[in-house]
Design a protein around this motif. Structure first.
Motif, PDB file in Angstrom:
ATOM      1  N   GLU A  16       0.900  -1.008  -0.246  1.00 55.61           N
ATOM      2  CA  GLU A  16      -0.344  -0.434   0.003  1.00 55.61           C
ATOM      3  C   GLU A  16       0.752   1.331  -0.223  1.00 55.61           C
ATOM      4  O   GLU A  16       1.019   2.063  -0.819  1.00 55.61           O
ATOM      5  CB  GLU A  16      -0.946   0.473   1.074  1.00 55.61           C
ATOM      6  CG  GLU A  16      -1.712   1.045   0.712  1.00 55.61           C
ATOM      7  CD  GLU A  16      -2.673   0.886   2.543  1.00 55.61           C
ATOM      8  OE1 GLU A  16      -3.590   2.110   2.784  1.00 55.61           O
ATOM      9  OE2 GLU A  16      -2.222   0.616   3.179  1.00 55.61           O
ATOM     10  N   ASN A  19       2.570   1.550  -3.735  1.00 55.00           N
ATOM     11  CA  ASN A  19       1.625   1.815  -4.365  1.00 55.00           C
ATOM     12  C   ASN A  19       1.145   3.598  -4.013  1.00 55.00           C
ATOM     13  O   ASN A  19       1.879   4.220  -5.366  1.00 55.00           O
ATOM     14  CB  ASN A  19       0.581   1.855  -4.361  1.00 55.00           C
ATOM     15  CG  ASN A  19       0.328  -0.047  -4.769  1.00 55.00           C
ATOM     16  OD1 ASN A  19       1.929  -0.583  -5.490  1.00 55.00           O
ATOM     17  ND2 ASN A  19       0.165  -1.163  -4.423  1.00 55.00           N
ATOM     18  N   SER A  20       1.435   4.444  -2.958  1.00 55.44           N
ATOM     19  CA  SER A  20       1.057   5.551  -2.732  1.00 55.44           C
ATOM     20  C   SER A  20       2.074   6.034  -3.647  1.00 55.44           C
ATOM     21  O   SER A  20       2.004   6.779  -4.146  1.00 55.44           O
ATOM     22  CB  SER A  20       0.927   5.626  -1.695  1.00 55.44           C
ATOM     23  OG  SER A  20       0.671   7.078  -1.343  1.00 55.44           O
ATOM     24  N   LYS A  23       2.896   6.532  -7.540  1.00 58.91           N
ATOM     25  CA  LYS A  23       1.845   6.904  -8.454  1.00 58.91           C
ATOM     26  C   LYS A  23       2.085   8.075  -8.996  1.00 58.91           C
ATOM     27  O   LYS A  23       2.154   8.287 -10.745  1.00 58.91           O
ATOM     28  CB  LYS A  23       0.529   7.838  -7.630  1.00 58.91           C
ATOM     29  CG  LYS A  23      -0.601   6.581  -6.880  1.00 58.91           C
ATOM     30  CD  LYS A  23      -1.793   7.564  -5.788  1.00 58.91           C
ATOM     31  CE  LYS A  23      -2.724   7.001  -5.350  1.00 58.91           C
ATOM     32  NZ  LYS A  23      -3.508   7.242  -4.673  1.00 58.91           N
ATOM     33  N   PRO A  24       3.019   9.224  -9.040  1.00 64.02           N
ATOM     34  CA  PRO A  24       3.461  10.073 -10.152  1.00 64.02           C
ATOM     35  C   PRO A  24       4.474   9.635 -10.609  1.00 64.02           C
ATOM     36  O   PRO A  24       4.326   9.561 -11.826  1.00 64.02           O
ATOM     37  CB  PRO A  24       4.429  10.917  -9.524  1.00 64.02           C
ATOM     38  CG  PRO A  24       4.196  10.922  -7.533  1.00 64.02           C
ATOM     39  CD  PRO A  24       3.235   9.582  -7.517  1.00 64.02           C
ATOM     40  N   ASN A  26       4.670   6.185 -11.445  1.00 61.28           N
ATOM     41  CA  ASN A  26       3.538   5.385 -12.826  1.00 61.28           C
ATOM     42  C   ASN A  26       3.504   6.440 -14.215  1.00 61.28           C
ATOM     43  O   ASN A  26       3.142   5.491 -15.351  1.00 61.28           O
ATOM     44  CB  ASN A  26       1.888   4.801 -12.302  1.00 61.28           C
ATOM     45  CG  ASN A  26       2.491   4.101 -11.377  1.00 61.28           C
ATOM     46  OD1 ASN A  26       3.826   3.536 -11.260  1.00 61.28           O
ATOM     47  ND2 ASN A  26       1.595   3.916 -10.132  1.00 61.28           N
ATOM     48  N   LEU A  27       3.328   7.821 -14.074  1.00 57.85           N
ATOM     49  CA  LEU A  27       3.076   8.254 -15.176  1.00 57.85           C
ATOM     50  C   LEU A  27       4.206   8.570 -16.521  1.00 57.85           C
ATOM     51  O   LEU A  27       4.401   8.829 -17.470  1.00 57.85           O
ATOM     52  CB  LEU A  27       2.639   9.682 -14.966  1.00 57.85           C
ATOM     53  CG  LEU A  27       1.147   9.402 -13.748  1.00 57.85           C
ATOM     54  CD1 LEU A  27       0.255  10.950 -13.578  1.00 57.85           C
ATOM     55  CD2 LEU A  27       0.264   8.396 -14.699  1.00 57.85           C
ATOM     56  N   LYS A  31      10.268   5.139 -16.731  1.00 54.58           N
ATOM     57  CA  LYS A  31      10.576   5.080 -14.960  1.00 54.58           C
ATOM     58  C   LYS A  31      11.348   4.413 -14.755  1.00 54.58           C
ATOM     59  O   LYS A  31      12.380   3.905 -15.424  1.00 54.58           O
ATOM     60  CB  LYS A  31       9.456   3.260 -14.945  1.00 54.58           C
ATOM     61  CG  LYS A  31       7.764   3.799 -15.391  1.00 54.58           C
ATOM     62  CD  LYS A  31       6.805   2.051 -15.233  1.00 54.58           C
ATOM     63  CE  LYS A  31       5.350   3.019 -15.649  1.00 54.58           C
ATOM     64  NZ  LYS A  31       5.438   3.183 -16.604  1.00 54.58           N
TER      65      LYS A  31
END
Length: 235
Positions: A16, A19-20, A23-24, A26-27, A31
């Protein structure tokens, strides 16, 4: 290796939190590579590593294997199934252990041998290991053993990268943790360096944890590390 040669250390307790944090990232079209250490791996297991791979991240699995050769060989064979790109093991496990790992790794897996932990000072190393050998001599000795048996590179302080390069060759990877942006807290590390200085000292890749993961804006901090690594120090 990734073009930018920067590995973000995911020093988080669970999926958790990761993943938080991601988030930025992932865009991003390109990567960053991610270092999964023992805390996260033991918490979430192989399935979570596969999830990160499916999301397009290269993975540096930092398990620091150290055991008898047969056990390490079987462990490496199991890790091959995870499709990770990098795996760490301790150089101090010796030549036979390192050879067993090399013989059982997949073609795409790169092995990185830990020489001396960046949390060790010279005095702590000598007291713990009951040796009068200097830190530099110990690191050079272990790096040479790893190089001779076909390990792909080392994990060591950036202070030792140039020395390892001279003792081996350019293609032998010199991945350096203990990286901090200027002004950041060094915490439990002893042998630390900024991204720019690490590059100047012949590091071929960086592992950066708290300077990114504990930043107010982690993506901005990551981009600053990239700039310092690629172009020079950013004040």
């Amino acid at each position: 290796m990734q073009d930018n040669n920067i590995f973000i250390a995911l020093d988080f307790p669970d999926a958790e939190s990761v993943n938080s944090f991601l988030k930025p990232f992932n865009l991003l079209e390109k990567k960053p590579a991610l270092k999964v250490g023992m805390e996260l791996f033991y918490s979430e297991g192989p399935y979570f590593v596969k999830q990160l791979r499916d999301a397009g991240y290269n993975i540096f699995l930092d398990l620091k294997l150290y055991d008898i050769p047969n056990t390490v060989a079987k462990s490496v064979s199991s890790i091959n199934k995870l499709d990770v790109q990098y795996l760490t093991l301790h150089a101090s496990g010796g030549k036979r252990m390192l050879e067993a790992a090399v013989q059982n790794k997949s073609k795409q897996l790169k092995l990185l041998a830990v020489t001396q932990l960046t949390s060790f000072s010279e005095q702590e190393m000598q007291k713990t290991q009951l040796t009068q050998v200097s830190m530099n001599d110990s690191v050079k000795h272990l790096a040479k053993i790893a190089y001779q048996v076909g390990v792909n590179g080392t994990i060591s302080s950036a202070n030792e990268a140039a020395m390892i390069k001279m003792a081996t060759e350019e293609s032998f990877l010199r991945i350096t943790p203990g990286i901090r942006l200027l002004g950041d807290d060094v915490s439990d590390q002893r042998r630390v360096m900024t991204p720019r200085k690490a590059r100047e000292n012949d590091s071929s890749g960086l592992v950066v944890g708290r300077s990114i993961t504990q930043a107010v804006d982690p993506l901005q901090a990551y981009q600053r590390v990239l700039r310092e690594w690629q172009e020079g120090d950013v004040q």
